[in-house]
Enzyme design. Sequence first.
Site, PDB file in Angstrom:
ATOM      1  N   ASP A 197      17.871  -8.553  14.150  1.00  0.00           N
ATOM      2  CA  ASP A 197      16.524  -8.093  14.494  1.00  0.00           C
ATOM      3  C   ASP A 197      16.517  -6.575  14.634  1.00  0.00           C
ATOM      4  O   ASP A 197      15.573  -5.903  14.203  1.00  0.00           O
ATOM      5  CB  ASP A 197      16.031  -8.761  15.779  1.00  0.00           C
ATOM      6  N   ASN A 205      -6.883   3.595 -13.109  1.00  0.00           N
ATOM      7  CA  ASN A 205      -7.914   3.787 -12.086  1.00  0.00           C
ATOM      8  C   ASN A 205      -7.862   5.212 -11.561  1.00  0.00           C
ATOM      9  O   ASN A 205      -6.830   5.872 -11.616  1.00  0.00           O
ATOM     10  CB  ASN A 205      -7.770   2.760 -10.958  1.00  0.00           C
ATOM     11  N   ARG A 247      13.130  -0.499  -5.244  1.00  0.00           N
ATOM     12  CA  ARG A 247      12.757  -0.899  -6.593  1.00  0.00           C
ATOM     13  C   ARG A 247      13.878  -0.472  -7.533  1.00  0.00           C
ATOM     14  O   ARG A 247      14.606   0.500  -7.255  1.00  0.00           O
ATOM     15  CB  ARG A 247      11.421  -0.266  -7.002  1.00  0.00           C
ATOM     16  N   HIS A 305       3.879   5.592   7.499  1.00  0.00           N
ATOM     17  CA  HIS A 305       5.330   5.806   7.575  1.00  0.00           C
ATOM     18  C   HIS A 305       5.584   7.303   7.779  1.00  0.00           C
ATOM     19  O   HIS A 305       5.337   8.108   6.887  1.00  0.00           O
ATOM     20  CB  HIS A 305       5.994   5.302   6.284  1.00  0.00           C
ATOM     21  N   SER A 336       9.119  25.609  16.561  1.00  0.00           N
ATOM     22  CA  SER A 336      10.548  25.340  16.445  1.00  0.00           C
ATOM     23  C   SER A 336      10.789  23.927  15.950  1.00  0.00           C
ATOM     24  O   SER A 336      10.040  23.003  16.275  1.00  0.00           O
ATOM     25  CB  SER A 336      11.211  25.547  17.811  1.00  0.00           C
ATOM     26  N   GLU A 357      -3.093  -4.866  -9.533  1.00  0.00           N
ATOM     27  CA  GLU A 357      -2.345  -3.658  -9.167  1.00  0.00           C
ATOM     28  C   GLU A 357      -2.965  -2.445  -9.830  1.00  0.00           C
ATOM     29  O   GLU A 357      -3.060  -1.379  -9.252  1.00  0.00           O
ATOM     30  CB  GLU A 357      -0.877  -3.811  -9.598  1.00  0.00           C
TER      31      GLU A 357
END
Lengths: 713, 713
Positions: free
Chosen positions: A629, A221, A497, A652, A591, A387
Amino acid sequence: WFAKPTHPNSANNSGSNKHLTEFLDEMRSDQIREHLRKFTRLPHLAGTEQNLKYAEQIKKEWQEFGLDSVEMVPYDVLLSYPNKTQPNYISIVDHLGNEVFNTSLAEPVPEGYEGVSNIVPPYSAFSAKGQPEGDLVYVNYGRTEDFFQLEREMKINVTGKIVIVRYGKIFRGNKVKNAMLAGAKGIIMFSDPADYWATGVQVDPYPDGWNLPGGGAQRGNVLNLNGAGDPLTPGYPAKEYTYRFDLVEGVGLPKIPVHPIGFHDAIRLLENMGGQIPPNSWKGALNVSYRIGPGFTDDFKSQKVRMNIHTNNQVTRIYNVIGRIRGSLEPDRYVILGGHRDAWVFGGIDPMSGAAVVHETVRSAGRLLSKGWRPRRTIIFASWDAEEFGLLGSTEWAEDNAKLLQERAVAYINADSAIEGMYTLRVDCTPSLHTLVYDITKQIASPEEGEEGVSLYESWHKRDNWTNDRNAPRISKLGSGSDFEAYFIRLGIASGRARYTKNKKTEKYSSYPVYHSVYETFEIVDKFYDASFKRLRAVAQVRGALIFHLACSELLPLDVMEYADSLRKYAQSIAQLAQRHQDEMETYMVSFDSLFSAGENFTVAAKGFHERLQTVNRADSLQLRVMNDQLMYLERAFIDPLGLPGRPFYRHVIFAPSSHNKYAGESFPGIYDALFDIENSADPEKSWDEVKRQISIAAFTVHAAAMTLTPPA
Amino acid sequence: WFAKPTHPNSANNSGSNKHLTEFLDEMRSDQIREHLRKFTRLPHLAGTEQNLKYAEQIKKEWQEFGLDSVEMVPYDVLLSYPNKTQPNYISIVDHLGNEVFNTSLAEPVPEGYEGVSNIVPPYSAFSAKGQPEGDLVYVNYGRTEDFFQLEREMKINVTGKIVIVRYGKIFRGNKVKNAMLAGAKGIIMFSDPADYWATGVQVDPYPDGWNLPGGGAQRGNVLNLNGAGDPLTPGYPAKEYTYRFDLVEGVGLPKIPVHPIGFHDAIRLLENMGGQIPPNSWKGALNVSYRIGPGFTDDFKSQKVRMNIHTNNQVTRIYNVIGRIRGSLEPDRYVILGGHRDAWVFGGIDPMSGAAVVHETVRSAGRLLSKGWRPRRTIIFASWDAEEFGLLGSTEWAEDNAKLLQERAVAYINADSAIEGMYTLRVDCTPSLHTLVYDITKQIASPEEGEEGVSLYESWHKRDNWTNDRNAPRISKLGSGSDFEAYFIRLGIASGRARYTKNKKTEKYSSYPVYHSVYETFEIVDKFYDASFKRLRAVAQVRGALIFHLACSELLPLDVMEYADSLRKYAQSIAQLAQRHQDEMETYMVSFDSLFSAGENFTVAAKGFHERLQTVNRADSLQLRVMNDQLMYLERAFIDPLGLPGRPFYRHVIFAPSSHNKYAGESFPGIYDALFDIENSADPEKSWDEVKRQISIAAFTVHAAAMTLTPPA
């Protein structure tokens, strides 16, 4: 087995070591071979009948293996297929418009598969339709720097031209984006032997070896989704009732025709090109001059290139298969092993080598279940669809389950292709998984001949030591481009992975040569990549041991100190890069101190947390849960809900991919992207302002992550 | 006490009922009076020395009361103050530019406060600077519909004019936004007796009664933040190292001068206005004609109005005070009681009636702590700064602690003004708190004279029954405009507020008359609003009992069935509204079926959850935690990380405020906003498309929320 586990949280596994050994021993090479054989007989492109059949078969077998539940989860996403009656191809046309050469309409079918129907010919999924005609310009790999060199040094403008680039170095969708930005009206991508032909040892083209035949070409793709999933339903699952954008508003769809070819066809397009002599770094391994163009030379000047692209976008139903083992004590904590099932053709390597490994993992887990074992936490197995069309199945499911995953997911282990080379283990993961990966590979045997009694860790370490600074096997950062994206980069779930790989010091080609071609068959694995299926078994054991520990350990086997070390290193690395602009940094008062100070703060918090871990009362299940947790949510702390500039689904702050291939693989993408703009900006004050803003966001994020590790009250 | 609790989760409080009674009995009217007296002696505007002093005093006293920890948490946010040497005022100028009338520079100081310095004169915080001069146009309340009526029916264009509007009905910042959008170059806001003068009973202006003197005026910020917090650091806490946008990029800052006046001054500006006769609904209670303008009538035609505004924006340090009681068993679960401390002047009602109640709650909790009690979960007490400047202290702290709050916060109880009338209780909260509110008010005594032995619930029920459909005291939805915004609307933490209020059937004025004036003193509470301080005590007991139950109950006292009922009602309500456009809905194929079906699905999930709750093994602390996590995270499930269109910090799909005052108080704001656009759009197809998109998002969100209530594996 081979060595003592070194992980601090590992006094954990009281009683479950026996089960782990059973779990790993149950995984069998011959079973993996059989799974791979079974699911690679027929082409099973996403959205086709055959891929649904495999899904149903997987569902049935997972049920038989003993999972607590298995369900099919459909979505209706935008896919893209060639028009069956109007094939795609590229022509050289003479001055009268006659097609004097046409590229091949399909790859020669490999032996044993002659009667197979539904082999989709090589194409660029989501290409725009069209029949642009014009002069060719050769732009090397089509990277940003290649286009800069073309425009700034060679003074060539590709507006209205068709560009031809070689595959490799960067994601093909980015080549297309770069071509569009440069003004090209079409783009052709070819596999150059320099990048898709193994040298060094003598390797024949398939079927006599694992090299790419000249008639083979790479499907793929050409989207620029930046993690959006289905282009028409960004942010939300593509259900029946879901609102869909019009195609023109779809995310990441290219506006120009795109087509891939093999090197036999590439020679014909390139051999008569005129224009400038290319720099050496632009030369591939074909017996042509690699002249830049525009257009053909001398006698051929009047010839043009015409693309004939009739590929259709189409909303199509896809199916994930989701299987579960309910956790005994913490059913609301999820450890996910997910990999895709859809393949461009047979998927011998991509993805079925990975899917076969998942299948064997489910079988082995089922055996344990039947003996009364049950993990502490819930394990979810996923067979993703589509995928290859932009991580669609995994992303839609993540969107559908975002709240549950955000609150409950402990880790996501990706299971795409389990093998891409024959040399050693390759692991990419979040820093907090480093220690677990080392621990488990010390307990798994090397699959290499002549290494009996040697651990996978030792074998891997010998072949790929991290760096001069760190005496341990190399572990890399997670990049992008497989199904972990939504889980890691959007939701902030600790991810990793593992696969078997080539020797990257000596094997310079991208991926493996037959990647995304019809030659990715069962036989290429069975004959060349892993005749004993021991490598796949080792990968199964690594992936399996990861999910076992994550699902069964009382204390989660995540190492916060590794995260601290990594963050400090990344901060140093970006600050060092910025030092190239020392004068400007002084002028604009830029900085990195706040980022360094956040890193120190994180380290202090991580140390404190690490010490408190030693004193947890394991008999107190609430105390355990509170600490766990904190461990689980650490990765979540690096997510900025606002996303990176212009990329709302890349959230992220440490590990989202940079927008610029130049900085692929670097951390703190927001800062790198801003620095990239500095290097190409007309308004340095504004650009440095953005660098400052990104440093501030990074520092804040690391501080906030540190807070999650301090005592909760 | 008065009645059996009816809540299903309430077999909870084994052993802690005694503590609850102790906790509520310990709260004393004389103590609340003393706290209020102490913290209202001097003006304590955000960012001033005095407000810091009060913060330090609160910190010291909370420590003395016995909290486990108390800290000051500073931020550097954008505030706005009048220029001390160049006062703000509005003039009428003659044709030579001479100022023939000037509005007052300050309110007459109330008796007893004559020597007090640092009383900030009435001003509109964050007004642009400037001295625009022009004709006045009167635009009623300055609502969208008022401007539409002005432009469409009266055919008056305010471009280049100064608009004058009366306070009330909508947030003043929205009046300013509407004026800007209409093209005005300045806006004056006045308190009209129709909206700020109690009638019915004979009430004198302060100090002889609690009505607003003619010289009093309403201060207030005029931002359009939509939940962003500090305008220069949207999304991130305003720390020292934080990147700040330039003022021109700041969120929600008005671009035109704004100023508030009292009704004495308003008469002078309005009395000679010319132009059209106003519709009746535009007429206030001043003895003027309320003509629309533009400009003055006949003899005064040559006079103009000039605004003289010199207010400065300034990054200023503010201080939250954060106190904690560490939870015994679940220290990582937070129940928050937060209210602001900063006041426009003395803050007799707003906010110190609320702050005094928080102070007494802390004192009472401290007493229990000293006797060995400790709540199961952590309680956090907050004294927020700079609420009046856009909820800045609470929002910055929410930004600073977003990850912790998202993962750990059980509930947020807001503690702004505890009294705004003398009639009955008023509660606004998320549906899942309804049942708890009813239960606790059944156990608290009515503060009203002559109602000895009557519960607060009965007293309240008698005065304000919900509707014909529901025989229970009215509970309203949470709106916006106080410190719960970041917690509820951005982060999705179950929230509520309680205060004593007026009889809204008979008292039609907005808020209470002296709101945000210098006349909000200790004495106005002590003499008029609550001479016995029993009403404030009752409010303290309600707020206190809420946090007590939330922090101490084994099972969280949140009722998912109430959420289900509310969602179904809201869906019906929006579908009914849309039916006004039935033809168009058919043309564009718009249906609410997916939303209805999501509501049904949610109801089924809620019922199932509710049933499972009855069978929880309370001795199994992990099982309890798993159920409680589902209860805690239910509210979070309604958060869309992408936010509402163009409002990234308004993320609550059910309860974020609509962008249009017309639909203030409605649920599903995304759909209402889209429907509003239908009514005012030139491109119905596109607008209906957005309605469909918003229905799809709402349906998805409700489905996703339902999933969080199903068994976790």
